[in-house]
Design an enzyme around this catalytic site. Structure first.
Site, short mmCIF file in Angstrom:
data_model
loop_
_atom_site.label_atom_id
_atom_site.label_comp_id
_atom_site.label_asym_id
_atom_site.label_seq_id
_atom_site.Cartn_x
_atom_site.Cartn_y
_atom_site.Cartn_z
N GLY A 36 0.82 -1.22 0.00
CA GLY A 36 0.00 0.00 0.00
C GLY A 36 0.85 1.26 0.00
N ASP A 37 1.97 1.22 0.69
CA ASP A 37 2.90 2.35 0.71
C ASP A 37 3.37 2.66 -0.72
OD1 ASP A 37 4.85 4.26 1.92
OD2 ASP A 37 6.31 2.77 1.23
#
Length: 156
Positions: A36-37
């Site tokens: 997700g980062d």
């Protein structure tokens, strides 16, 4: 030159040797936050570059305003009321997971909330729920814009 796309992005990614389908439901919250980062970083960098060609240092500074834990934490607070039960459960798992590295110049609360934010982004990406991902990121970004406008109005 024809601009139509027969397949989505994920189709082409999975054509790369070694890239496999990933079952997001079986990933740990920190693995979801890890991916997700990257996804959120790509979204923000694409947005920032789209605002005009500038020196890379300037692009980096603008990107940093959005990807730091305090900004993600702020966006997550505004997004929470828009989450489904499933999305909220993913967020909570990410927020409550034990992180390996300590917060860097951020409060532990912001850092944990940002980890939950990134886990949710990673989950939606891996599930192929790109429209929902875009909707939630838009809510978060609009809340940041509203906050910045409010701060500027207070200065006047």
């Amino acid at each position: 030159m024809e601009k139509s796309i027969e397949f989505g992005f994920e189709h082409y990614i999975h054509m790369i040797p070694g890239v496999r389908e990933i079952d997001a439901k079986n990933c740990s919250p920190l693995v979801l936050a890890y991916i997700g980062d990257c996804v959120f970083d790509l979204i923000i960098k694409t947005m920032v570059v789209g605002r005009g060609n500038r020196p890379v240092h300037r692009l980096h500074e603008e990107t940093s305003r959005y990807v730091q834990a305090s900004a993600q934490s702020f966006m997550m607070r505004s997004m929470q009321e828009h989450l489904t039960e499933e999305e909220h459960a993913i967020y909570r798992r990410g927020r409550n997971s034990r992180t390996v590295s300590p917060a860097k110049n951020q409060s532990i609360t912001d850092y944990r909330r940002a980890t939950g934010f990134e886990a949710l982004i990673g989950y939606l990406y891996l599930q192929g729920e790109y429209q929902r991902l875009a909707e939630l990121v838009t809510v978060g970004l609009e809340s940041m814009e509203d906050e910045e406008k409010s701060r500027e109005a207070d200065k006047e």
